[in-house]
Design an enzyme around this catalytic site. Structure first.
Site, PDB file in Angstrom:
ATOM      1  N   GLY A 469       0.832  -1.202   0.000  1.00 26.66           N
ATOM      2  CA  GLY A 469       0.000   0.000   0.000  1.00 26.66           C
ATOM      3  C   GLY A 469       0.862   1.244   0.000  1.00 26.66           C
ATOM      4  O   GLY A 469       0.389   2.370  -0.083  1.00 26.66           O
ATOM      5  N   GLY A 511      11.851   0.435   2.904  1.00 27.22           N
ATOM      6  CA  GLY A 511      11.502  -0.141   1.608  1.00 27.22           C
ATOM      7  C   GLY A 511      11.684   0.792   0.427  1.00 27.22           C
ATOM      8  O   GLY A 511      12.303   0.436  -0.579  1.00 27.22           O
ATOM      9  N   ALA A 512      11.150   1.992   0.521  1.00 30.54           N
ATOM     10  CA  ALA A 512      11.171   2.899  -0.633  1.00 30.54           C
ATOM     11  C   ALA A 512      12.588   3.284  -1.009  1.00 30.54           C
ATOM     12  O   ALA A 512      13.001   3.140  -2.169  1.00 30.54           O
ATOM     13  CB  ALA A 512      10.342   4.149  -0.316  1.00 30.54           C
ATOM     14  N   THR A 621       2.138   9.445  -3.051  1.00 28.32           N
ATOM     15  CA  THR A 621       2.193   8.221  -2.240  1.00 28.32           C
ATOM     16  C   THR A 621       2.875   8.488  -0.897  1.00 28.32           C
ATOM     17  O   THR A 621       2.510   7.888   0.116  1.00 28.32           O
ATOM     18  CB  THR A 621       2.898   7.079  -2.997  1.00 28.32           C
ATOM     19  N   GLN A 625       1.249   7.852   2.822  1.00 30.02           N
ATOM     20  CA  GLN A 625       1.895   7.162   3.929  1.00 30.02           C
ATOM     21  C   GLN A 625       1.774   7.971   5.214  1.00 30.02           C
ATOM     22  O   GLN A 625       1.501   7.437   6.287  1.00 30.02           O
ATOM     23  CB  GLN A 625       3.378   6.935   3.604  1.00 30.02           C
ATOM     24  N   GLY A 689      13.350   7.164   4.611  1.00 26.98           N
ATOM     25  CA  GLY A 689      12.034   6.578   4.888  1.00 26.98           C
ATOM     26  C   GLY A 689      11.023   7.645   5.265  1.00 26.98           C
ATOM     27  O   GLY A 689      11.375   8.754   5.667  1.00 26.98           O
ATOM     28  N   GLU A 692       6.952   5.407   8.523  1.00 26.63           N
ATOM     29  CA  GLU A 692       6.833   5.248   9.976  1.00 26.63           C
ATOM     30  C   GLU A 692       6.984   6.587  10.688  1.00 26.63           C
ATOM     31  O   GLU A 692       6.413   6.806  11.747  1.00 26.63           O
ATOM     32  CB  GLU A 692       7.861   4.232  10.468  1.00 26.63           C
TER      33      GLU A 692
END
Lengths: 732, 172
Positions: A469, A511-512, A621, A625, A689, A692
């Site tokens: 997602g 991840g990104a 995106t 997030q 990141g 989070e």
């Protein structure tokens, strides 16, 4: 590619596609119901597996009577934990997933009933009779903390740190604070339940599943099944949310694999929603003690953060003090974490593990301290900013703009109009605003990708990266398009398949940045292959508008590759830059709440996040997030709590009606600002990141806003109305 | 004794006849029997809204109703609203406003929101409708209230509301 020196100018800096607000490339599939999730893959002759969970929290299974289940309509097999026997546990799992007679927690999987239909499997699962030898367990953290121990490790860091002489500095500080804060057990509660579809071809297993980390799952599934990893083909192209709950191999995959083996047919198993909380993992509760000492001018001279959490034997800490090692200056400091043994279900990572609950406590403490000092909480934070790791002053931050986030946010939010606690009222609503700082580290994990240029000039990227997602499909396509000078529609992205190169996966907000860096590395190689094929001089080549240009020569990318295409594969690997520089992301959250003076009900009225986290690869995106994380932060502040039955040892509210995640009506319009920055020390993408960071500090900002609205200081989450009522002013 | 029944209904304009176990929910009939997997199973007991479909114009949690109860009904699922390349305006608005992340609650959100706009148009009041005698209007508050049965753990609510407002063609 070894990333061992800070990035200089590279093709990503063109920002013709990277950094642009490009809608998700999987958007049409997801909005039309055409994105296929684990339980939905079509195979011939699928049978249905339904799990049976332990009804006790701790003990042994003495016998299982499956005769009624086996004889029920449509039942093909019943595979029990006794049948498969004790298995070697995957290295990422703390509790066993399936196998053997030992029960380690409530709803641990103890059988799977396989039938022709879902209805038959579910009905028969209720017929399995189990005899247990129940043992006494420990379920209450406030009791267990008395015997908590210092573990060897705190997620790769030491459990304790100390600099200077905290005790002496705290003792002599003219202004000081000592308080205890608690956060409850919390649930990921992603919308898609864990699900797997297993099919065997001889000794080879194909598993469609819902996994954030393809290679971790594949490795641990091989260990648990006792087969060679190469025999497992794992696929997870779409994942209905994870938040850490799908980082590690789960029982659905193991049950589906055993069940499919038993009936020699494809079998699919989804965990029923009421299983999710107690069968899988959760974020463990914490008890946190914070002490801060400061000079009268607001300079922090002493800061201490201690945290207690619990987990299964051989489990892990919730590392709630980590941000306190980095967030504020202060010459004298200490942190410590202690781990208690509990027999609740396995505690493990949930979005921003450590920092999320840690900042829920620390950022209330900072607000309290500012109040004691008579300082504005934004100013107090700015005053105690640090540009170096406060525990190791020789280590600078790679880039840190917490001050910029606070100032920009204060201006945008209208912070200067904030009044004293309990002074603003609109009808029955007491209105207040709150602020909190955010910090979450930028983690670096190796990540590989394969890129292939076909003769039509289409580039296909393959990596086992997942898109939970987060937008991985889109930002990976943007990266490849930018690197190869192609429009977005000339790039295809294939993810979530164990036959693709091993990526960072989706976790820890790495991840990104890491997966796109892996794609960057592979594209650098593909560019070299193209240049070599064309015999161009590498130093002058530009990839743009679907062409390769060198001086006056320009060749369409389509046609460069022959019928076999041109392929390149590479891995981004990380050198010592993360040792020499502390890499973190920063933010500031501003919140306005209204508290009903009669009922104590808190409503969030406005939310603003300002984030400093390197280059933003896609503002759409990335913003999603952040707003998603802010929404989760509202839940953690106001309603989310797994209620522990301390006699029977389980989480009672194990569904979405009683574990209350935010709904539409709880969330106002949310505003997000990204600081315009890059971090060349982080990666060739100069990104960090974000997923989070958005959660870090939100809940404390809400708590601080509630204090500003009512004058009531709450230190125990969630901040439900019962905790507020006693402190509210009398109704007149 | 037979535990199965025949049921016929219309799905996305197409007549279907099914022999189903009487216990089969409409949700499982769609997903497991008709392979219309756009309708999602999030909780299977009416708490999350991921399985929302539109039956004779009303939105329904398809996990809370048995397939055999829908003889003769006209059912619209996400697949019936639009398809890639030919999106329903609500689907297009969700893409434009990034009203989703993981995508799992999305078909339910979209089906629900399409029906919500019809409910408002039909002047059906909600908990937050202040004046029961006046025409109900599309406001963010009305949308948030009416959409609160559709959970989104990714937290796309702020964007979803913007998408619905746009699809409604109304300034809230």
């Amino acid at each position: 590619m070894q990333f061992d020196t800070p990035a200089t100018t590279n093709p990503i800096d063109q920002l013709t596609i990277v950094g642009q607000s490009i809608p998700r490339i999987d958007g049409e599939l997801k909005t039309t119901g055409k994105a296929i999730y684990a339980y939905e893959w079509d195979e011939e002759n699928i049978a249905y597996g339904h799990p049976v969970g332990s009804a006790i929290a701790k003990g042994r299974i003495t016998s299982m009577d499956v005769s009624a289940a086996r004889n029920a309509d449509g039942v093909l097999a019943v595979v029990t934990t006794l049948d498969v026997g004790k298995r070697e546990k995957g290295k990422q799992n703390t509790a066993n997933l399936f196998g053997g007679d030992e029960v380690q927690h409530y709803h641990q999987a103890i059988a799977v009933v396989v039938a022709e239909t879902f209805e038959q499997a579910r009905a028969a699962a209720a017929l399995v009779k189990v005899d247990y030898a129940e043992e006494k367990g420990v379920f209450d953290l406030s009791e267990a903390m008395k015997t908590a121990v210092k573990p060897k490790d705190a997620g790769g860091a030491p459990p304790d740190t100390a600099v200077g002489d905290f005790d002496a500095a705290f003792e002599t500080a003219p202004v000081s604070l000592e308080e205890t804060y608690t956060t409850p057990d919390q649930s990921h509660s992603m919308m898609e339940p864990h699900a797997s579809l297993a099919t065997w071809d001889g000794d080879e297993l194909t598993l469609w599943t819902s996994s954030q980390m393809i290679d971790w799952w594949r490795t641990d599934l091989a260990t648990t099944l006792g087969i060679d990893k190469e025999k497992i083909h794992l696929k997870s192209p779409y994942i209905g949310g994870g938040f850490g709950g799908k980082l590690f191999l789960r029982a659905d995959a193991v049950l589906a694999a055993f069940a499919a083996k038993a009936v020699k047919r494809p079998v699919k198993v989804a965990l029923p929603r009421p299983f999710l909380v107690n069968n899988t993992t959760h974020r463990p509760a914490t008890i946190q003690r914070i002490r801060i000492g400061a000079e009268r001018d607001g300079t922090i001279t002493a800061i201490a953060h201690e945290s207690w959490s619990g987990d299964q034997p051989d489990g892990q800490l919730e590392t709630a003090v980590m941000q306190t090692r980095l967030l504020y200056a202060g010459k004298n400091r200490m942190t410590a974490m202690r781990l208690a043994e509990l027999h609740l279900p396995e505690g493990n990572a949930m979005r921003a593990p450590g920092e999320a609950p840690g900042l829920m406590a620390l950022e209330i403490a900072i607000d309290e301290m500012a109040e004691k000092l008579g300082l504005d909480p934004v100013e107090f934070r700015i005053l105690n900013d640090t540009q170096v790791d406060p525990e190791k002053p020789e280590r600078p931050f790679s880039h840190r703009d917490l001050v910029g986030c606070l100032k920009r946010g204060a201006e945008q939010f209208g912070w200067s109009t904030r009044g004293k606690p309990g002074t603003r009222r609109e009808g029955d609503w007491l209105i207040g605003t709150g602020v909190a700082a955010a910090l979450r580290n930028n983690l670096l994990v190796p990540s590989a990708a394969r890129v292939r240029l076909d003769q039509d000039g289409v580039v296909t990227v393959e990596t086992d990266m997942t898109d939970i997602g987060t937008g991985s499909y889109t930002i990976i396509a943007q990266t490849a398009a930018e690197m190869m000078g192609l429009p977005m529609d000339r790039v295809k992205v294939r993810l979530g398949d164990s036959r693709f190169p091993v990526s960072a996966g989706s976790g820890g907000q790495f991840g990104a940045n890491c997966s796109t860096s892996g794609v960057y590395a592979a594209c650098v190689k593909l560019r070299e292959a193209v240049i070599q094929t064309l015999g161009f001089n590498a130093s002058e080549v530009v990839f743009e508008n679907g062409t390769v240009r060198s001086g006056t020569r320009s060749v369409p990318l389509a046609g460069v590759a022959g019928p076999d295409g041109l392929s390149a594969e590479d891995t981004i690997e990380w050198a010592e830059l993360s040792d020499s520089h502390q890499q973190s992301t920063f933010g500031a959250h501003f919140v306005e709440v209204g508290v009903d003076i009669a009922t104590g009900e808190s409503r969030v009225r406005r939310m603003l996040a300002v984030c400093a986290s390197g280059r933003i690869l896609n503002p759409i995106t990335a913003r999603s997030q952040v707003i998603g994380a802010m929404t989760m932060g509202v839940g953690l502040a106001l309603s989310e709590e797994l209620a522990v039955d301390t006699r029977r040892g389980f989480f009672v509210n194990h569904d979405l009606a009683s574990y209350e995640v935010p709904v539409h009506a709880d969330i106002p319009h949310q505003e997000v600002i990204f600081m315009d920055e890059t971090d060349p020390i982080s990666s060739p993408m100069k990104a960090k990141g974000i997923g989070e960071l958005g959660l870090c500090g939100v809940s404390a900002a809400i708590a601080n806003a509630i204090h500003n609205a009512t004058g009531v200081r709450l230190r125990h989450y969630p901040m439900t109305l019962d905790k507020l009522l006693g402190g509210l002013p009398a109704l007149s | 004794m037979s535990y199965s029944s025949q049921v016929s209904f219309t799905i996305n304009g197409e007549s279907r006849v099914l022999d189903v176990d009487n216990r089969t929910t409409l949700l499982d009939a769609l997903r497991e029997h008709l392979h219309l997997t756009g309708t999602k199973k999030g909780c299977d007991h009416g708490q999350c809204g991921a399985c929302t479909v539109i039956i004779d114009g009303r939105r329904v949690n398809s996990c809370l109703t048995l397939a055999v109860m829908h003889e003769g009904d006209a059912i619209t699922t996400i697949e019936g609203l639009g398809k890639p390349g030919d999106l329903h305006p609500m689907q297009a608005a969700f893409v434009k406003h990034d009203g989703f992340q993981c995508g799992y609650c999305t078909p339910g959100q979209i089906c629900s929101s399409v029906a919500v706009l019809e409910e408002i148009k039909a002047n059906i009041p909600s908990h937050v409708t202040a004046d029961l005698t006046a025409a109900t209007t599309v406001t963010e508050v009305e949308i948030r209230e009416r959409m609160s049965g559709n959970l989104c753990r990714c937290g796309a609510y702020s964007n979803i509301v913007e998408a619905i407002v746009e699809a409604a063609g109304t300034r809230a």
